[in-house]
Design a protein around this motif. Structure first.
Motif, PDB file in Angstrom:
ATOM      1  N   PHE A  67      -9.559 -17.638  10.667  1.00 55.20           N
ATOM      2  CA  PHE A  67     -10.548 -18.144  11.613  1.00 55.20           C
ATOM      3  C   PHE A  67     -10.062 -18.028  13.049  1.00 55.20           C
ATOM      4  O   PHE A  67     -10.854 -17.758  13.967  1.00 55.20           O
ATOM      5  N   LYS A  73     -17.501 -18.737  11.556  1.00 59.63           N
ATOM      6  CA  LYS A  73     -17.457 -19.430  10.267  1.00 59.63           C
ATOM      7  C   LYS A  73     -18.095 -18.631   9.140  1.00 59.63           C
ATOM      8  O   LYS A  73     -17.588 -18.590   8.032  1.00 59.63           O
ATOM      9  N   THR A  77     -16.294 -17.335   5.725  1.00 54.59           N
ATOM     10  CA  THR A  77     -16.800 -17.739   4.414  1.00 54.59           C
ATOM     11  C   THR A  77     -17.085 -16.520   3.544  1.00 54.59           C
ATOM     12  O   THR A  77     -16.702 -16.482   2.370  1.00 54.59           O
TER      13      THR A  77
END
Length: 161
Positions: A67, A73, A77
């Motif tokens: 990250f 995000k 993911t």
């Protein structure tokens, strides 16, 4: 002298280059294939492959490291949920660069960069290549009708039932 200074700066400052590579990596992760110049693709390959390797181990620390590089995000993911599962058995070489010719405006070398396991066309052609054997054309011509007759008989058998 510039001994051992092989890093391509791409004509940008360090912050601009890091932001550009981060955005390109997020686009590659989301879309599985992007079009760019060859120089940017080679720089992106060096940037994104360690992140994919890091994503194979799903720990809090590895997620934080990825990250910190991507700053997205949804991309993180997707990387940990889908891509890492698909490339789990691959020891490296997660991306492929395919040159597509020169751009019309400035004649820059253009290419696709894509994730290897997500291109079904290349996977199918690779499977076809593995089934071929090296034999003369005479024997291939004689074997071809025999294969079609065996396929025809196997197809007719279920219809009879």
């Amino acid at each position: 002298m510039r001994h051992n200074k092989k890093f391509n700066h791409l004509g940008r400052t360090a912050s601009h280059r890091n932001a550009m590579l981060s955005n390109m990596a997020c686009s590659l992760i989301k879309h599985k294939r992007i079009t760019t110049t060859v120089a940017k693709a080679k720089a992106l390959k060096k940037f994104v492959e360690p992140l994919i390797t890091k994503s194979k181990e799903d720990t809090t620390n590895s997620r934080r490291v990825v990250f910190s590089n991507l700053q997205d995000k949804f991309a993180v993911t997707e990387l940990f949920k889908e891509i890492s599962v698909k490339v789990a058995d691959r020891p490296g070489g997660y991306t492929r660069i395919i040159k597509t010719g020169n751009r019309l405006g400035d004649n820059a070398e253009m290419c696709f960069i894509e994730l290897v396991d997500y291109n079904e066309n290349m996977a199918k052609s690779a499977a076809k290549k593995t089934t071929r054997t090296r034999r003369s054309k005479k024997s291939a011509a004689t074997e071809a009708p025999a294969e079609t007759t065996t396929e025809a008989t196997t197809e007719e058998a279920p219809k009879a039932e």
